[in-house]
Design a protein around this motif. Sequence first.
Motif, PDB file in Angstrom:
ATOM      1  N   PRO A 217      11.138  -8.291  -6.138  1.00 12.73           N
ATOM      2  CA  PRO A 217       9.793  -7.965  -5.631  1.00 12.73           C
ATOM      3  C   PRO A 217       8.775  -9.045  -5.969  1.00 12.73           C
ATOM      4  O   PRO A 217       8.896  -9.749  -6.986  1.00 12.73           O
ATOM      5  CB  PRO A 217       9.471  -6.653  -6.348  1.00 12.73           C
ATOM      6  N   SER A 294      -0.752   0.721   1.884  1.00 11.54           N
ATOM      7  CA  SER A 294      -0.237   1.742   0.969  1.00 11.54           C
ATOM      8  C   SER A 294       0.036   3.059   1.681  1.00 11.54           C
ATOM      9  O   SER A 294       0.707   3.936   1.139  1.00 11.54           O
ATOM     10  CB  SER A 294      -1.220   1.960  -0.184  1.00 11.54           C
ATOM     11  N   PRO A 297       5.094   3.160   5.567  1.00 13.10           N
ATOM     12  CA  PRO A 297       6.420   2.987   4.954  1.00 13.10           C
ATOM     13  C   PRO A 297       6.756   1.510   4.812  1.00 13.10           C
ATOM     14  O   PRO A 297       6.159   0.643   5.471  1.00 13.10           O
ATOM     15  CB  PRO A 297       7.355   3.680   5.951  1.00 13.10           C
ATOM     16  N   LEU A 298       7.722   1.228   3.966  1.00 13.79           N
ATOM     17  CA  LEU A 298       8.102  -0.157   3.690  1.00 13.79           C
ATOM     18  C   LEU A 298       8.400  -0.918   4.975  1.00 13.79           C
ATOM     19  O   LEU A 298       8.006  -2.082   5.127  1.00 13.79           O
ATOM     20  CB  LEU A 298       9.310  -0.187   2.745  1.00 13.79           C
ATOM     21  N   GLU A 299       9.105  -0.287   5.925  1.00 12.73           N
ATOM     22  CA  GLU A 299       9.512  -0.982   7.140  1.00 12.73           C
ATOM     23  C   GLU A 299       8.302  -1.471   7.932  1.00 12.73           C
ATOM     24  O   GLU A 299       8.305  -2.595   8.466  1.00 12.73           O
ATOM     25  CB  GLU A 299      10.371  -0.065   8.006  1.00 12.73           C
ATOM     26  N   GLN A 301       5.223  -1.951   6.644  1.00 15.25           N
ATOM     27  CA  GLN A 301       4.567  -2.974   5.830  1.00 15.25           C
ATOM     28  C   GLN A 301       5.243  -4.331   6.050  1.00 15.25           C
ATOM     29  O   GLN A 301       4.572  -5.366   6.145  1.00 15.25           O
ATOM     30  CB  GLN A 301       4.623  -2.594   4.358  1.00 15.25           C
ATOM     31  N   GLN A 302       6.564  -4.314   6.137  1.00 19.22           N
ATOM     32  CA  GLN A 302       7.297  -5.560   6.347  1.00 19.22           C
ATOM     33  C   GLN A 302       6.937  -6.195   7.688  1.00 19.22           C
ATOM     34  O   GLN A 302       6.794  -7.418   7.784  1.00 19.22           O
ATOM     35  CB  GLN A 302       8.802  -5.298   6.258  1.00 19.22           C
ATOM     36  N   ASN A 331       1.267  -0.888  -2.961  1.00 15.84           N
ATOM     37  CA  ASN A 331       2.132  -0.075  -3.815  1.00 15.84           C
ATOM     38  C   ASN A 331       3.447  -0.835  -4.032  1.00 15.84           C
ATOM     39  O   ASN A 331       3.557  -2.015  -3.658  1.00 15.84           O
ATOM     40  CB  ASN A 331       2.358   1.317  -3.208  1.00 15.84           C
ATOM     41  N   ASP A 333       6.242  -0.537  -2.571  1.00 12.60           N
ATOM     42  CA  ASP A 333       6.833  -0.958  -1.297  1.00 12.60           C
ATOM     43  C   ASP A 333       6.193  -2.246  -0.792  1.00 12.60           C
ATOM     44  O   ASP A 333       6.863  -3.078  -0.177  1.00 12.60           O
ATOM     45  CB  ASP A 333       6.674   0.141  -0.243  1.00 12.60           C
ATOM     46  N   THR A 334       4.899  -2.414  -1.041  1.00 12.56           N
ATOM     47  CA  THR A 334       4.223  -3.640  -0.629  1.00 12.56           C
ATOM     48  C   THR A 334       4.846  -4.852  -1.314  1.00 12.56           C
ATOM     49  O   THR A 334       5.070  -5.896  -0.692  1.00 12.56           O
ATOM     50  CB  THR A 334       2.725  -3.578  -0.958  1.00 12.56           C
ATOM     51  N   GLN A 336       7.876  -5.177  -2.444  1.00  9.14           N
ATOM     52  CA  GLN A 336       9.206  -5.477  -1.915  1.00  9.14           C
ATOM     53  C   GLN A 336       9.115  -6.004  -0.487  1.00  9.14           C
ATOM     54  O   GLN A 336       9.828  -6.942  -0.117  1.00  9.14           O
ATOM     55  CB  GLN A 336      10.097  -4.235  -1.954  1.00  9.14           C
ATOM     56  N   ALA A 337       8.247  -5.407   0.328  1.00  7.17           N
ATOM     57  CA  ALA A 337       8.090  -5.893   1.702  1.00  7.17           C
ATOM     58  C   ALA A 337       7.615  -7.338   1.714  1.00  7.17           C
ATOM     59  O   ALA A 337       8.086  -8.156   2.508  1.00  7.17           O
ATOM     60  CB  ALA A 337       7.104  -5.006   2.467  1.00  7.17           C
TER      61      ALA A 337
END
Length: 406
Positions: A217, A294, A297-299, A301-302, A331, A333-334, A336-337
């Motif tokens: 991350p 935030s 979802p991660l997808e 955000q990516q 967050n 997920d941000t 990791q994205a």
Amino acid sequence: MSMRLSALAASVALLTGLTVPAASAGAPPAGGPSTRTAPSAQTTQATPATQAAPITPATQTAQTAQSVNLATNPGFEAPSPDLADWGSIPGWTCTGGPAEATVTATAPHTGASALTVTPANADSTGECAQTVAVRPGTTYTASAWVRGDFVHLGATGTGKDVAPAWAETTGGGWQRLSTRFTTGPNAHSVRLYVHGWYQQGPFSVDDVRVDGPAPAPAVAAGSVPTDDKVVFFTVDDGWQRTPEAERFIADHRLPITAFPLPMPAAADPAFFQRVTAVPGSSVQDHSVSHADLSKLPLEQQQVEICDARDAMTRLFGTAPTFFRPPFFAWNADTLQAAANCGIRTVLTADADFSWGASNIWHPGLLQPGDVVLMHWTDTLAADLQRALAAADAAGLKPAGLVDYLR
């Protein structure tokens, strides 16, 4: 025609020069088209996967991490962000644009939609591609379900030549292509692509995967750890571009880290090139639509981060390595994205001098390593002057983030 034949010769040389097992697509059905511009049926009998590089102890260690799908918008289901280019396919860059590539709901492999590409002319293969962040010295498997004739799936930038997986024809149904590659010691991203072949008609793609360990991350930061007497001026958005701000930056030789959105950046790229001409300046990533990530979802955000990265890279020639989350909202997920888009730092700030403000979010004067937030507005020239005075009062000089964050 000579260009197409040269491309064909290069492809056949690559395909036949490797000793590899048949691709997971299986033996291609008989009865494919016979044209001089398509690979021969004899070549397709050994649809290449790829030769995997030897697995080293470092590679084995990296591969102990959880395997995930790193592709952006792999099922072509992600909605297009607000302010995205008209006709763009989230996560993907297609050479023919919306004239060739569309997301359709006609008989997808799974889900509600798939990519359908109709090459516009005889000189187009209808390629669509995306950049995928990877770990060095690590093995990944790329796969996709395809429908059509002479559809190819492959990756470049792996650090080792790899042959694509392809099928002569899928017989009107869906067929899985798969290829495996191991990244070199300096490979941090690869270019994943799908395309058809010259004069072979439309093709469809769905359920793309790049399976392997995700990058670590990104790091969240509001300031830069340094003992140097420096401060960092960052300017967001880009909707109001004034000659007064441009002159102030040039006259004071200010290193500026710009975080424009793709739409205003594309409207006036020369402006951003001029205001980031001082050494240490750079253009970085601020998402496509300025949404509160935030809440996504991660997808999604990516998509926001990767598509903005691609836009900045096309416009200015250098891929961003920092991401400024809109509203400072982020967050896990941000992080990791952002990493999946090749971003190393998710950067907020610890002072705000936008729109006439002089807010420092810690006691006292500006401190070494502080990041100052501003915006491209009609007050920016005055905001910069006030921020520079605050830096002078603290005995600090503006510096460029690219010289301090690696």
